[in-house]
Write a protein that holds these residues in place. Structure first.
Motif, mmCIF file in Angstrom:
data_model
loop_
_atom_site.group_PDB
_atom_site.id
_atom_site.type_symbol
_atom_site.label_atom_id
_atom_site.label_comp_id
_atom_site.label_asym_id
_atom_site.label_seq_id
_atom_site.Cartn_x
_atom_site.Cartn_y
_atom_site.Cartn_z
ATOM 1 N N ASN A 234 1.294 2.520 -9.883
ATOM 2 C CA ASN A 234 1.264 1.577 -8.758
ATOM 3 C C ASN A 234 -0.055 1.659 -8.005
ATOM 4 O O ASN A 234 -0.646 0.653 -7.642
ATOM 5 C CB ASN A 234 2.405 1.875 -7.780
ATOM 6 C CG ASN A 234 3.748 1.585 -8.422
ATOM 7 O OD1 ASN A 234 3.793 0.973 -9.486
ATOM 8 N ND2 ASN A 234 4.801 2.050 -7.789
ATOM 9 N N GLN B 65 -2.791 0.092 -9.999
ATOM 10 C CA GLN B 65 -2.632 -1.355 -10.025
ATOM 11 C C GLN B 65 -3.047 -1.951 -8.686
ATOM 12 O O GLN B 65 -3.734 -2.972 -8.622
ATOM 13 C CB GLN B 65 -1.174 -1.706 -10.268
ATOM 14 C CG GLN B 65 -0.968 -2.355 -11.610
ATOM 15 C CD GLN B 65 0.477 -2.718 -11.813
ATOM 16 O OE1 GLN B 65 1.359 -2.203 -11.127
ATOM 17 N NE2 GLN B 65 0.713 -3.594 -12.755
ATOM 18 N N ALA B 66 -2.596 -1.300 -7.596
ATOM 19 C CA ALA B 66 -2.887 -1.805 -6.265
ATOM 20 C C ALA B 66 -4.380 -1.874 -6.031
ATOM 21 O O ALA B 66 -4.889 -2.825 -5.458
ATOM 22 C CB ALA B 66 -2.223 -0.915 -5.224
ATOM 23 N N PRO C 176 -5.153 -7.289 -6.477
ATOM 24 C CA PRO C 176 -4.162 -7.860 -5.571
ATOM 25 C C PRO C 176 -3.611 -9.152 -6.174
ATOM 26 O O PRO C 176 -4.259 -9.752 -7.045
ATOM 27 C CB PRO C 176 -4.966 -8.157 -4.298
ATOM 28 C CG PRO C 176 -6.371 -8.282 -4.736
ATOM 29 C CD PRO C 176 -6.530 -7.428 -5.967
ATOM 30 N N ILE C 177 -2.442 -9.565 -5.737
ATOM 31 C CA ILE C 177 -1.906 -10.854 -6.182
ATOM 32 C C ILE C 177 -2.511 -11.922 -5.278
ATOM 33 O O ILE C 177 -2.308 -11.905 -4.061
ATOM 34 C CB ILE C 177 -0.367 -10.862 -6.080
ATOM 35 C CG1 ILE C 177 0.213 -9.827 -7.043
ATOM 36 C CG2 ILE C 177 0.177 -12.254 -6.354
ATOM 37 C CD1 ILE C 177 1.698 -9.591 -6.877
ATOM 38 N N ARG D 63 1.229 -4.015 -5.815
ATOM 39 C CA ARG D 63 0.067 -4.907 -5.694
ATOM 40 C C ARG D 63 0.137 -5.669 -4.375
ATOM 41 O O ARG D 63 1.144 -6.306 -4.063
ATOM 42 C CB ARG D 63 0.027 -5.886 -6.875
ATOM 43 C CG ARG D 63 -0.306 -5.197 -8.174
ATOM 44 C CD ARG D 63 -0.233 -6.156 -9.330
ATOM 45 N NE ARG D 63 -1.281 -7.171 -9.274
ATOM 46 C CZ ARG D 63 -1.403 -8.137 -10.186
ATOM 47 N NH1 ARG D 63 -0.560 -8.212 -11.202
ATOM 48 N NH2 ARG D 63 -2.378 -9.011 -10.100
ATOM 49 N N LYS D 64 -0.936 -5.566 -3.616
ATOM 50 C CA LYS D 64 -0.976 -6.244 -2.315
ATOM 51 C C LYS D 64 -1.117 -7.750 -2.514
ATOM 52 O O LYS D 64 -1.654 -8.205 -3.526
ATOM 53 C CB LYS D 64 -2.165 -5.747 -1.489
ATOM 54 C CG LYS D 64 -2.131 -4.247 -1.199
ATOM 55 C CD LYS D 64 -1.108 -3.923 -0.137
ATOM 56 C CE LYS D 64 -1.154 -2.429 0.200
ATOM 57 N NZ LYS D 64 -0.001 -1.997 0.963
#
Lengths: 427, 293
Positions: A32, A35-36, A40-41, A81-82
């Motif tokens: 996580n 990924q973060a 970000p999304i 993911r932010k």
């Protein structure tokens, strides 16, 4: 060249760090974290920040930003993911949005798209979004997908089936004894869509239309139009207007009068949902029956609604935008909730899978449960028809309490009965 | 649907509306009509004045018309500054000054719009006064007081400005600079200072016109766009530099608009007013009250 050898039974500092790093990376927490940091999304949109639609655009964007902050505070989506918003000002202009959305897709490479606020800026991007097979969360546009038929479009607005707006208003008018209708609409896409459905519903019901006028944008003075409308002695007056015009029309009605025959007046007047306009108009609003989306009546509170408005109220003052924010802001937040629930359920950003999930499920939001029909509009209408009552001049705080806008439709959200005729309800 | 009552109503409202159009076009009649400055920021200054009036009304309870008078000297200074900037950066540089001047004033208009948004936000604003939202009954006709106020103020403003330009030394100098700048220079006067003064007067008038704008209808930061066409239409139709003509042309426009809105259908109103402008220009290219050059 010397080689550093670790003693048996001992671990060097470097090896310790490497092992710990590998262990953390292999764990869910580590994945996580990586990924973060990596991606970000990104949710892209244009939003009117200047021009005639800016008042709504700013409130809508604040609603979405509050959702972004809430979801990021909870740790983000897809395991950490932010969420990041990529926003451009479309200046309330339809000619700006196609280029903005091309940039969002091709240059910014956003993961998901939200539509701009309002019908006019959204309409031109619909063919492009459909052609590219992208999911689009709509934002209070009206019937922009009716001709395009994009199966990955989901409108956050509570309008429901196309004719439900006119149907609910005419139901109220006819129950009050209305036997004829006057139709006054702005000469632009949104208002004309409303007027078209009103004409169709009236025709189906054999309700004579005794006045049907479309006024041009930038009309300064409405006295002449209201006088001509009054001369036709209608029972129901259906107005589809945009913010500056709504104020002008109501002022003229107050000065010229509208006649004793009128049972209900209003219907589709945009602007009478905005705090500044409501404060400016004050007692002139009394008696008007108009559409709305959210009101502080008991029936309108769902899980998270109160908390949302606590946050909104604080931030709106700093941002100098609509201090009430009832009309658009909670629906901006709900757009985020729809996305959040779909991504969590699907477990990826696969747009087809997200669209399938959104179409097949009912979603819990701060504006109530939302389910979509095949055309991407709400399965059941939740647009409100409410009557202004007991409003006094120059007091915006009064609109925070219940009873100032009594909900007449839909039945399950109803908070009072119609006062008619219109002139009697004005006092 | 036609009736004499409706026609009479339309004419009365049209005259009042026309006077309002006249009042908001007066400043442009001086800056564009007399001075030949392509002042496309005129409606932006107008909206700025409305917001100043709103500020005084909202925070200090000042009557909108009084607020309009209070801001007049400030707008005079603003006009002096704006013209000086325009002159130094564009006008004195050559023959294509007018084209570049349009770019300058578009820039000014944009800056004003952004400043208003930063200070007041994007929401609509309006003022309160005892004469707003009520109407005077005259038989079967009801006349909104706010339009009567616009009518009275526009008439007085046009008279005062006409008297100033015809009876005072500076007023005559302004008319002279409009006719022949070089001749004025040969007589020892500084035409640039005269033009700067005139531009200051044109902008000062906007203080009152801005008050009328927000009395007649609420304002928002982008409202200037709605008035660019209308004000230039009035000034060109009147004939450049004719103040009385500006009022008459505005009344003709207002009456035409009102009759069309009442009797023929609202969608035709803008087409009719611009058709009138084209027709007048075709028959009298110098405008209704302009002199042949």
């Amino acid at each position: 060249m010397s080689k550093r050898v670790s003693k048996p039974g001992s671990i060097s500092r470097r090896r310790l760090l490497a092992s710990a790093g590998a262990a953390i990376a292999a764990s869910p927490l580590g994945a996580n974290l990586l990924q973060a940091q990596a991606a970000p999304i990104k949710i892209g949109m244009s939003m009117p920040q200047t021009g005639g639609l800016a008042g709504g655009g700013k409130a809508s964007l604040l609603g979405i930003e509050i959702w972004r902050d809430d979801v990021n505070a909870k740790g983000g989506l897809l395991g950490g993911r932010k969420v990041e918003l990529v926003v451009y000002d479309d200046k309330s202009s339809a000619s700006e949005t196609p280029a903005i959305y091309s940039k969002l897709i091709d240059i910014d490479k956003v993961d998901l798209l939200f539509a701009p606020y309002a019908t006019v800026p959204t309409a031109p991007i619909m063919p492009m979004v459909k052609q590219r097979g992208l999911l689009l969360i709509g934002n209070f546009s009206f019937q922009v997908n009716s001709k395009v038929g994009h199966d990955m479009w989901f409108n956050n607005a509570p309008w429901g089936p196309a004719d439900s707006w006119a149907t609910s208003y005419l139901d109220i008018g006819q129950k009050a004894g209305g036997k004829s209708m006057a139709l006054l609409s702005a000469d632009q896409e949104f208002a004309q869509n409303l007027a078209k459905t009103a004409r169709e519903v009236a025709t189906k019901r054999n309700l004579p239309i005794v006045f049907d006028q479309a006024y041009p944008p930038n009309t300064v003075e409405f006295s002449s139009i209201i006088r001509a409308l009054k001369a036709t002695k209608p029972d129901i007056v259906y107005v589809a207007s945009y913010p500056p015009d709504s104020t002008g029309i109501l002022r003229a009605v107050n000065e010229i009068g509208i006649g004793d025959s009128v049972k209900v007046f209003g219907g589709g007047m945009v602007g009478l949902q905005f705090g500044a306009v409501m404060e400016n108009m004050g007692s002139l609003l009394n008696g008007v029956v108009n559409y709305n989306t959210w009101l502080p009546e008991k029936s309108m509170y769902f899980e998270g609604t109160r908390e949302f408005f606590d946050k909104y109220t604080k931030r709106a003052v700093e941002a100098k935008i609509d201090p009430l924010g009832y009309y658009l802001a909670p629906f901006g937040y709900a757009s985020g909730q729809l996305t959040e629930q779909a991504i969590s359920a699907v477990g990826s950003l696969d747009q087809k899978a997200l669209a399938k999930y959104l179409r097949e499920n009912t979603h819990k939001t701060i504006v109530g449960p939302i389910a979509f029909s095949a055309d991407g509009e709400r399965k059941e209408t939740a647009v409100l028809q409410a009557q202004f009552r007991g409003v006094v001049d120059k007091n915006i705080e009064q609109f925070r309490s219940s009873g100032k806008q009594v909900i007449l439709f839909p039945d399950h959200l109803k908070s009072g009965e119609l006062v008619a005729p219109f002139e009697a309800a004005r006092t | 649907m036609f009736s004499l009552d409706l026609l009479l109503d339309a004419v009365v409202i049209g005259v009042l509306l026309g006077c309002f159009y006249g009042a908001v076009s007066l400043g442009l009649s001086v800056s564009f009509g007399l001075l030949d400055v392509p002042h496309v920021a005129h409606p932006a200054f107008l909206v700025l004045a409305s917001y100043a009036v709103y500020f005084l009304n909202e925070n200090y309870g000042v009557d909108p018309l009084v607020a309009g008078l209070v801001i007049t000297p400030i707008f005079f200074l603003l006009g002096l500054t704006a013209y000086r900037l325009y002159y130094e950066t564009f006008e004195k540089r050559g023959s294509d000054a007018a084209v570049r001047g349009i770019a300058f004033f578009f820039g000014v208009a944009f800056i004003i719009e952004v400043l208003i948004i930063l200070q007041f936000g994007v929401d609509q604003r309006s003022v309160s006064a005892s004469y707003i939202g009520k109407a005077w009954r005259l038989g079967d006709i009801r006349i909104p007081y706010r339009l009567l106020v616009a009518f009275a103020v526009a008439t007085v403003l046009t008279m005062l400005l006409t008297l100033y330009l015809s009876r005072t030394f500076m007023g005559r100098a302004i008319r002279a600079v409009a006719q022949d700048q070089e001749a004025l220079r040969l007589m020892g006067a500084n035409p640039i200072k005269v033009k700067q003064w005139a531009f200051g007067i044109a902008t000062a008038v906007l203080g009152i016109s801005g008050a009328l704008l927000i009395i007649v209808s609420p304002v928002d930061p982008t409202l200037d766009r709605a008035y660019i066409g209308r004000t230039f239409c009035v000034v060109v139709m009147a004939g450049l530099g004719s103040l009385g003509g500006t009022l008459v042309a505005a009344i003709i426009l207002g009456v035409a608009e009102s009759i069309v809105l009442t009797l023929f259908g609202a969608s035709w109103a803008p087409a009719i007013s611009f058709a009138m402008l084209l027709a007048i220009l075709a028959v009298r290219p110098q405008g209704l009250f302009g002199r042949r050059s």
